[in-house]
Motif scaffolding. Sequence first.
Motif, mmCIF file in Angstrom:
data_model
loop_
_atom_site.group_PDB
_atom_site.id
_atom_site.type_symbol
_atom_site.label_atom_id
_atom_site.label_comp_id
_atom_site.label_asym_id
_atom_site.label_seq_id
_atom_site.Cartn_x
_atom_site.Cartn_y
_atom_site.Cartn_z
ATOM 1 N N LEU A 296 0.819 -1.209 0.000
ATOM 2 C CA LEU A 296 0.000 0.000 0.000
ATOM 3 C C LEU A 296 0.855 1.261 0.000
ATOM 4 O O LEU A 296 1.842 1.356 0.731
ATOM 5 C CB LEU A 296 -0.917 0.013 1.223
ATOM 6 N N GLY A 297 0.445 2.234 -0.792
ATOM 7 C CA GLY A 297 1.104 3.529 -0.813
ATOM 8 C C GLY A 297 2.445 3.504 -1.512
ATOM 9 O O GLY A 297 3.115 2.477 -1.592
ATOM 10 N N LYS A 298 2.850 4.652 -1.994
ATOM 11 C CA LYS A 298 4.103 4.743 -2.740
ATOM 12 C C LYS A 298 5.310 4.509 -1.840
ATOM 13 O O LYS A 298 6.224 3.755 -2.181
ATOM 14 C CB LYS A 298 4.195 6.108 -3.410
ATOM 15 N N VAL A 299 5.318 5.131 -0.676
ATOM 16 C CA VAL A 299 6.474 5.045 0.225
ATOM 17 C C VAL A 299 6.678 3.625 0.729
ATOM 18 O O VAL A 299 7.786 3.064 0.646
ATOM 19 C CB VAL A 299 6.303 6.014 1.406
ATOM 20 N N LEU A 300 5.616 3.031 1.262
ATOM 21 C CA LEU A 300 5.750 1.701 1.848
ATOM 22 C C LEU A 300 6.016 0.627 0.800
ATOM 23 O O LEU A 300 6.732 -0.347 1.062
ATOM 24 C CB LEU A 300 4.483 1.353 2.641
ATOM 25 N N SER A 301 5.463 0.797 -0.393
ATOM 26 C CA SER A 301 5.666 -0.202 -1.455
ATOM 27 C C SER A 301 7.114 -0.215 -1.918
ATOM 28 O O SER A 301 7.710 -1.285 -2.095
ATOM 29 C CB SER A 301 4.734 0.098 -2.636
ATOM 30 N N VAL A 302 7.695 0.965 -2.116
ATOM 31 C CA VAL A 302 9.105 1.035 -2.502
ATOM 32 C C VAL A 302 9.983 0.488 -1.391
ATOM 33 O O VAL A 302 10.939 -0.256 -1.633
ATOM 34 C CB VAL A 302 9.486 2.492 -2.844
ATOM 35 N N GLU A 303 9.656 0.826 -0.170
ATOM 36 C CA GLU A 303 10.408 0.334 0.985
ATOM 37 C C GLU A 303 10.381 -1.187 1.032
ATOM 38 O O GLU A 303 11.401 -1.842 1.272
ATOM 39 C CB GLU A 303 9.786 0.920 2.252
ATOM 40 N N LEU A 304 9.209 -1.767 0.774
ATOM 41 C CA LEU A 304 9.063 -3.224 0.779
ATOM 42 C C LEU A 304 9.871 -3.861 -0.341
ATOM 43 O O LEU A 304 10.505 -4.908 -0.149
ATOM 44 C CB LEU A 304 7.572 -3.570 0.628
ATOM 45 N N GLY A 305 9.852 -3.225 -1.504
ATOM 46 C CA GLY A 305 10.614 -3.746 -2.627
ATOM 47 C C GLY A 305 12.110 -3.712 -2.374
ATOM 48 O O GLY A 305 12.828 -4.665 -2.686
ATOM 49 N N LYS A 306 12.599 -2.612 -1.800
ATOM 50 C CA LYS A 306 14.028 -2.504 -1.500
ATOM 51 C C LYS A 306 14.463 -3.551 -0.485
ATOM 52 O O LYS A 306 15.607 -4.023 -0.515
ATOM 53 C CB LYS A 306 14.338 -1.109 -0.964
ATOM 54 N N GLN A 307 13.555 -3.932 0.400
ATOM 55 C CA GLN A 307 13.858 -4.958 1.403
ATOM 56 C C GLN A 307 13.758 -6.370 0.833
ATOM 57 O O GLN A 307 14.011 -7.346 1.540
ATOM 58 C CB GLN A 307 12.906 -4.819 2.591
ATOM 59 N N LYS A 308 13.391 -6.457 -0.452
ATOM 60 C CA LYS A 308 13.264 -7.740 -1.160
ATOM 61 C C LYS A 308 12.249 -8.667 -0.483
ATOM 62 O O LYS A 308 12.436 -9.884 -0.420
ATOM 63 C CB LYS A 308 14.627 -8.441 -1.266
ATOM 64 N N ASP B 101 9.278 -2.624 -9.307
ATOM 65 C CA ASP B 101 10.470 -1.915 -9.796
ATOM 66 C C ASP B 101 11.546 -1.879 -8.712
ATOM 67 O O ASP B 101 12.737 -2.096 -8.992
ATOM 68 C CB ASP B 101 10.096 -0.489 -10.203
ATOM 69 N N ALA B 102 11.135 -1.600 -7.478
ATOM 70 C CA ALA B 102 12.119 -1.554 -6.394
ATOM 71 C C ALA B 102 12.654 -2.940 -6.078
ATOM 72 O O ALA B 102 13.844 -3.126 -5.779
ATOM 73 C CB ALA B 102 11.463 -0.950 -5.139
ATOM 74 N N TYR B 103 11.789 -3.933 -6.174
ATOM 75 C CA TYR B 103 12.178 -5.329 -5.873
ATOM 76 C C TYR B 103 13.217 -5.827 -6.878
ATOM 77 O O TYR B 103 14.176 -6.535 -6.524
ATOM 78 C CB TYR B 103 10.944 -6.204 -5.907
ATOM 79 N N LEU B 104 13.048 -5.426 -8.139
ATOM 80 C CA LEU B 104 13.932 -5.941 -9.201
ATOM 81 C C LEU B 104 15.177 -5.080 -9.417
ATOM 82 O O LEU B 104 16.238 -5.616 -9.792
ATOM 83 C CB LEU B 104 13.155 -6.038 -10.513
ATOM 84 N N HIS B 105 15.054 -3.774 -9.174
ATOM 85 C CA HIS B 105 16.123 -2.888 -9.638
ATOM 86 C C HIS B 105 16.770 -2.023 -8.547
ATOM 87 O O HIS B 105 17.744 -1.319 -8.838
ATOM 88 C CB HIS B 105 15.571 -1.947 -10.707
ATOM 89 N N GLN B 106 16.268 -2.051 -7.314
ATOM 90 C CA GLN B 106 16.855 -1.161 -6.303
ATOM 91 C C GLN B 106 17.441 -1.958 -5.142
ATOM 92 O O GLN B 106 17.163 -3.104 -4.930
ATOM 93 C CB GLN B 106 15.783 -0.201 -5.758
#
Length: 446
Positions: A243-255, A441-446
Amino acid sequence: MAPETPAQGQTPAQGQTQRYFTWDEVAQRSGREKERWLVVDRKVYNISEFVRRHPGGSRVISHYAGQDATDPFVAFHINKGLVGKYMNSLLIGELSPEQPSFEPTKNKELTHEFRELRATVERMGLMKSNPVFFLLCLLHILLLDLAAWLTLWLLGTSFVPFLLCSVLLSIVQVQAGWLQHDFGHLSVFGTSKWNHLIHHFVIGHLKGAPASWWNHLHFQHHAKPNCFRKDPDINMHPFFFALGKVLSVELGKQKKKYMPYNHQHKYFFLIGPPALLPVYFQWYIFYFVIKRKKWVDLAWMITFYVRIFFTYVPLLGLKGFLGLFFMVRFLESNWFVWVTQMNHIPMHIDHDRNMDWVSTQLQATCNVHKSAFNDWFSGHLNFQIEHHLFPTMPRHNYYKVAPLVQSLCAKHGIKYQSKPLLSAFADIVHSLKESGQLWLDAYLHQ
């Protein structure tokens, strides 16, 4: 340097001199080390032991530990003088004279002007309810409930009468949900006692749910809307949705990947609106009241199930009754989820940033345009902004205060969002698709 901190629970009357504190000292008592302080009107209170006795629940008051809680205190309580007397035993001092009245993360001018607006609203009488309005709401629910039973009694139990009965009962359940929300927010009667009593009747006897469970969840939502780990309405993050832009990117970066979030806008239609009430809430409410020993709530709930059982089993038999019951919960769930999520899911979702009351509410809420149908369909929760700013205001007054809120937002450059009903529904799906893609995007590339 501030004077020596008093022992936990010690009041100024027990000490020799008045105690003064800095915001840094208050912020350190946020609950992470068990001790909890908060500030109301520059007075510092130690709520470490009181949280377990707090009538609104331990979590909602703990969410403001280490922070200024003046505006939520005013917003949630209808008898602030009485509540203030109970708070005297928790008082340990006040902010030092050189300290500002609230933290630097909060907009000083906006906060002062909102408090002036609040005083204006009270002088205008907009916090006073019209008993006839709520009586008519209750009567229309009771008449629809009777009409549902008469449909089967007069027309028989074939498919069409059965379906019509299901629709009528679904309307009853949803509208009773909006009405219990009014009593739960103490917005009907001038005293908490009568609001609580009728709240038990509406949510317990008319809906079969516990008032304590609703209070436990809903007041947290209002205190910190869309704040991760503080608003239970977004607890589906991260195990079901990102949910949300901030938390979704955060989750992706944490793999982290608990679900295929890039497809969440699709599976939302399966595990969201259709399933919340019949699959989850229907069973969890019994677990809640038994675990917490809320026997009064359980008794009210039992009156609902006894009433509906003996009303419909003679007409439909046990299997037909169960089919009717879960059909109603299914229809109610779809209605409830779309309405309650349209105001919040598309909005900003983040960790608690300790912002001022107005900014906290406006970044997490949006409105749906006023119309007779939208007002009825959503229980006036299409005025979500006004409801969040003034949670004890009777809903029939939301449209009156809306222009004043819009002016305040315009002056301070705060976006006041209002949209058509169907656009609001579509935005739920669009926001889920967007946050799912951000996660990928964050999960794959950040």
